[in-house]
Design a protein around this motif. Sequence first.
Motif, PDB file in Angstrom:
ATOM      1  N   ASN A  35     -22.014  -3.173  37.102  1.00  0.00           N
ATOM      2  CA  ASN A  35     -21.708  -3.271  38.594  1.00  0.00           C
ATOM      3  C   ASN A  35     -21.196  -1.873  39.108  1.00  0.00           C
ATOM      4  N   SER A  36     -21.798  -0.926  38.867  1.00  0.00           N
ATOM      5  CA  SER A  36     -21.344   0.691  38.767  1.00  0.00           C
ATOM      6  C   SER A  36     -21.407   0.793  40.565  1.00  0.00           C
ATOM      7  N   PHE A  37     -20.296   1.518  40.956  1.00  0.00           N
ATOM      8  CA  PHE A  37     -20.358   1.948  42.487  1.00  0.00           C
ATOM      9  C   PHE A  37     -21.229   2.821  42.614  1.00  0.00           C
ATOM     10  N   HIS A  38     -21.739   3.513  41.705  1.00  0.00           N
ATOM     11  CA  HIS A  38     -22.975   4.452  41.809  1.00  0.00           C
ATOM     12  C   HIS A  38     -24.198   3.776  42.615  1.00  0.00           C
ATOM     13  N   TYR A  39     -24.303   2.555  42.122  1.00  0.00           N
ATOM     14  CA  TYR A  39     -25.633   1.741  42.619  1.00  0.00           C
ATOM     15  C   TYR A  39     -25.248   1.301  44.190  1.00  0.00           C
ATOM     16  N   GLN A  40     -24.023   1.385  44.650  1.00  0.00           N
ATOM     17  CA  GLN A  40     -23.771   0.927  45.794  1.00  0.00           C
ATOM     18  C   GLN A  40     -23.215   2.087  46.879  1.00  0.00           C
ATOM     19  N   GLY A  41     -23.495   3.163  46.382  1.00  0.00           N
ATOM     20  CA  GLY A  41     -23.230   4.340  47.196  1.00  0.00           C
ATOM     21  C   GLY A  41     -21.677   4.805  47.353  1.00  0.00           C
ATOM     22  N   ARG A  42     -21.211   4.320  46.572  1.00  0.00           N
ATOM     23  CA  ARG A  42     -19.641   4.356  46.745  1.00  0.00           C
ATOM     24  C   ARG A  42     -19.086   5.292  45.454  1.00  0.00           C
ATOM     25  N   ALA A  43     -19.560   6.154  44.683  1.00  0.00           N
ATOM     26  CA  ALA A  43     -19.053   6.952  43.841  1.00  0.00           C
ATOM     27  C   ALA A  43     -19.826   8.250  43.520  1.00  0.00           C
ATOM     28  N   ILE A  44     -19.318   9.185  43.110  1.00  0.00           N
ATOM     29  CA  ILE A  44     -20.012  10.310  42.606  1.00  0.00           C
ATOM     30  C   ILE A  44     -19.247  10.984  41.284  1.00  0.00           C
ATOM     31  N   ASP A  45     -19.816  11.526  40.474  1.00  0.00           N
ATOM     32  CA  ASP A  45     -18.977  12.504  39.457  1.00  0.00           C
ATOM     33  C   ASP A  45     -19.144  13.780  39.775  1.00  0.00           C
ATOM     34  N   PHE A  46     -18.086  14.435  39.579  1.00  0.00           N
ATOM     35  CA  PHE A  46     -18.038  16.017  40.080  1.00  0.00           C
ATOM     36  C   PHE A  46     -16.943  16.468  39.275  1.00  0.00           C
ATOM     37  N   TYR A  47     -16.972  18.084  39.391  1.00  0.00           N
ATOM     38  CA  TYR A  47     -15.955  18.884  39.094  1.00  0.00           C
ATOM     39  C   TYR A  47     -15.758  19.893  40.107  1.00  0.00           C
TER      40      TYR A  47
ATOM     41  N   TYR B   8     -15.431  13.628  52.200  1.00  0.00           N
ATOM     42  CA  TYR B   8     -15.379  14.771  53.201  1.00  0.00           C
ATOM     43  C   TYR B   8     -13.782  15.072  53.170  1.00  0.00           C
ATOM     44  N   LYS B   9     -12.982  14.228  53.818  1.00  0.00           N
ATOM     45  CA  LYS B   9     -11.602  14.484  53.714  1.00  0.00           C
ATOM     46  C   LYS B   9     -10.892  15.172  52.629  1.00  0.00           C
ATOM     47  N   PHE B  10     -11.225  14.640  51.331  1.00  0.00           N
ATOM     48  CA  PHE B  10     -10.830  14.973  50.048  1.00  0.00           C
ATOM     49  C   PHE B  10     -11.282  16.435  49.875  1.00  0.00           C
ATOM     50  N   ARG B  11     -12.412  16.744  49.976  1.00  0.00           N
ATOM     51  CA  ARG B  11     -12.794  18.196  49.926  1.00  0.00           C
ATOM     52  C   ARG B  11     -11.952  19.193  50.772  1.00  0.00           C
ATOM     53  N   VAL B  12     -12.264  18.893  51.966  1.00  0.00           N
ATOM     54  CA  VAL B  12     -11.306  19.834  52.901  1.00  0.00           C
ATOM     55  C   VAL B  12     -10.138  19.829  52.524  1.00  0.00           C
ATOM     56  N   ALA B  13      -9.252  18.678  52.078  1.00  0.00           N
ATOM     57  CA  ALA B  13      -7.758  18.857  51.903  1.00  0.00           C
ATOM     58  C   ALA B  13      -7.768  19.699  50.316  1.00  0.00           C
ATOM     59  N   MET B  14      -8.744  19.689  49.424  1.00  0.00           N
ATOM     60  CA  MET B  14      -8.480  20.477  48.309  1.00  0.00           C
ATOM     61  C   MET B  14      -8.992  21.851  48.613  1.00  0.00           C
ATOM     62  N   ASP B  15      -9.730  22.183  49.451  1.00  0.00           N
ATOM     63  CA  ASP B  15     -10.109  23.424  49.834  1.00  0.00           C
ATOM     64  C   ASP B  15     -10.866  24.160  48.534  1.00  0.00           C
ATOM     65  N   ASN B  16     -11.777  23.471  47.947  1.00  0.00           N
ATOM     66  CA  ASN B  16     -12.596  24.025  46.649  1.00  0.00           C
ATOM     67  C   ASN B  16     -13.635  23.425  46.613  1.00  0.00           C
ATOM     68  N   PRO B  17     -14.789  24.099  46.499  1.00  0.00           N
ATOM     69  CA  PRO B  17     -16.402  23.673  46.248  1.00  0.00           C
ATOM     70  C   PRO B  17     -16.438  22.654  45.187  1.00  0.00           C
ATOM     71  N   MET B  18     -17.067  21.195  45.435  1.00  0.00           N
ATOM     72  CA  MET B  18     -17.404  20.452  44.235  1.00  0.00           C
ATOM     73  C   MET B  18     -18.591  20.689  43.702  1.00  0.00           C
ATOM     74  N   ILE B  19     -18.799  20.326  42.557  1.00  0.00           N
ATOM     75  CA  ILE B  19     -20.005  20.446  41.867  1.00  0.00           C
ATOM     76  C   ILE B  19     -20.364  19.088  41.661  1.00  0.00           C
ATOM     77  N   VAL B  20     -21.469  18.314  42.004  1.00  0.00           N
ATOM     78  CA  VAL B  20     -21.678  16.720  41.697  1.00  0.00           C
ATOM     79  C   VAL B  20     -22.611  16.811  40.767  1.00  0.00           C
ATOM     80  N   HIS B  21     -22.056  16.073  39.679  1.00  0.00           N
ATOM     81  CA  HIS B  21     -23.036  15.771  38.737  1.00  0.00           C
ATOM     82  C   HIS B  21     -23.905  14.470  38.777  1.00  0.00           C
ATOM     83  N   VAL B  22     -23.388  13.468  39.277  1.00  0.00           N
ATOM     84  CA  VAL B  22     -24.290  12.230  39.607  1.00  0.00           C
ATOM     85  C   VAL B  22     -23.564  11.818  40.945  1.00  0.00           C
TER      86      VAL B  22
END
Length: 79
Positions: free
Chosen positions: A60-72, A36-50
Amino acid sequence: MAKLSTWKMLYPLFKPKNLGKGAYENMQDDFLLSLYKFRVAMDNPMIVHVGYATSGHSRNSFHYQGRAIDFYFKYNPID
């Protein structure tokens, strides 16, 4: 697991349904707050792929731990 209060704070920038099936129950609170802090600082919409995932990544992917997203970012405005 993220608290309901965290999800309320993130809305409408981030919604569980946009972060993958199981995101509501499994995304980590500290990760979501940093995101959230990153998104606000960038002031730019994020499109989440995963977001949260249960398959399709390394063991051991962080996606499985709820600690990762892939976005642009949606766009890159030029000042």
